[in-house]
Design a protein around this motif. Sequence first.
Motif, short mmCIF file in Angstrom:
data_model
loop_
_atom_site.label_atom_id
_atom_site.label_comp_id
_atom_site.label_asym_id
_atom_site.label_seq_id
_atom_site.Cartn_x
_atom_site.Cartn_y
_atom_site.Cartn_z
N LEU A 157 -59.04 107.07 13.87
CA LEU A 157 -58.32 108.25 14.34
C LEU A 157 -56.86 107.91 14.61
N CYS A 158 -55.98 108.86 14.33
CA CYS A 158 -54.55 108.71 14.58
C CYS A 158 -54.30 108.54 16.09
N ALA A 159 -53.50 107.54 16.46
CA ALA A 159 -53.23 107.27 17.88
C ALA A 159 -52.41 108.38 18.51
N ALA A 160 -51.68 109.15 17.70
CA ALA A 160 -50.83 110.21 18.25
C ALA A 160 -51.58 111.54 18.35
N CYS A 161 -52.22 111.98 17.26
CA CYS A 161 -52.79 113.34 17.25
C CYS A 161 -54.31 113.35 17.26
N GLY A 162 -54.94 112.21 17.03
CA GLY A 162 -56.39 112.14 17.10
C GLY A 162 -57.11 112.59 15.84
N THR A 199 -51.37 105.53 12.80
CA THR A 199 -51.15 106.99 12.84
C THR A 199 -51.44 107.60 11.47
N CYS A 200 -51.67 108.91 11.45
CA CYS A 200 -51.92 109.62 10.20
C CYS A 200 -50.59 109.80 9.45
N THR A 201 -50.70 110.22 8.21
CA THR A 201 -49.50 110.38 7.37
C THR A 201 -48.54 111.41 7.98
N ARG A 202 -49.12 112.49 8.51
CA ARG A 202 -48.29 113.56 9.07
C ARG A 202 -47.48 113.03 10.26
N CYS A 203 -48.13 112.29 11.17
CA CYS A 203 -47.42 111.77 12.34
C CYS A 203 -46.41 110.68 11.92
N SER A 204 -46.78 109.85 10.94
CA SER A 204 -45.85 108.83 10.45
C SER A 204 -44.57 109.46 9.95
#
Length: 207
Positions: free
Chosen positions: A15-20, A29-34
């Motif tokens: 899971l993305c550390a920022a958005c889950g 992190t996921c691509t969107r948050c990166s």
Amino acid sequence: MKILHAVAAGLVPPLCAACGRNCRPGAPTCTRCSRRLAVAAPLTGLGPPGIDRVWSSASHEGVARDLVTALKFRRLLPVAGLMADRIHWLAPADLLSGAIVPVPTAPLRALARGFDPAGELAAALAERLGLPLEPCLVRKGGGRQVGKRRAQRIGHPPRIHARSEPPRSVLLIDDVLTTGATLSACARALREAGAVRVAAITFARRL
Ligand SMILES: [Zn+2]
């Protein structure tokens, strides 16, 4: 631990550390948050009193704020690496010198958490930059800043002193810069103990 093994085996998507949301294995992190973090603008300028220069990799909002929270409260170590990478890539080269000194966490909080976000970020950065890591500052008392009103935080700066002789040239590291009172208290302790240059880098800065 069972969950960790399942993640390692690729059975559960990480899971993305920022958005889950789900993200690629090995990526904090996921691509969107990166992408969102990639376009966040660093902040630079005069430091709080006692600090020669200060630089922060992003303002304390959006993905940057979510990552600060993930490191502080969820102890996600890959996040310290991600923060250190961003600082390594984006910070002005002439700022990345001297010895790395983490801003000290209040002893009671470090004990309660068993985890020190600024210390983890400083260690990850020192490793990437090949600079010495010298945790020469200690903090007395509770010094709890989270949840206090800004006026109260400014009114009661943390009590910080050097427990050993500091390096002459210091690069202070913290996860987030809020009022600057903590950085100023660190700078005062460092200069009283013999430091000549005191610059500071934080991952995020609250405006
Ligand atoms: Zn995300």
